[in-house]
Design a protein around this motif. Sequence first.
Motif: not given
Length: 108
Positions: A37-40, A66-67, A70-72
Amino acid sequence: MKNSSPDYKRIYTDIINEKLPEKREACQNILNKKELSVLDILKLNALLFNTKENSKSNQQLRSYDENTIGEILEYQKKNNLSNTQVASHFKLSRNTITKWKKLFSAKN
């Protein structure tokens, strides 16, 4: 021509293998995921390059799918945090968090 994202897993694996083999173990958990993901990707970048992501110009160019949004927002609910606390943790603006919450509540 299809619009696909870069293969970040391969890119970061190559960087680790060629330039930073001493950091392989610290990044292995993230790289073992099926999809990043972007956070990863942000975590990998911080682990590998010791970045201090405080610069405002760096923040202005980020985009979140969007994912990731949603995680944030899920992180906020799970940890019972205010918009200010979440914004500080992820280095975002409070207005961005508020905007995302409104957009996601309208969709549901």
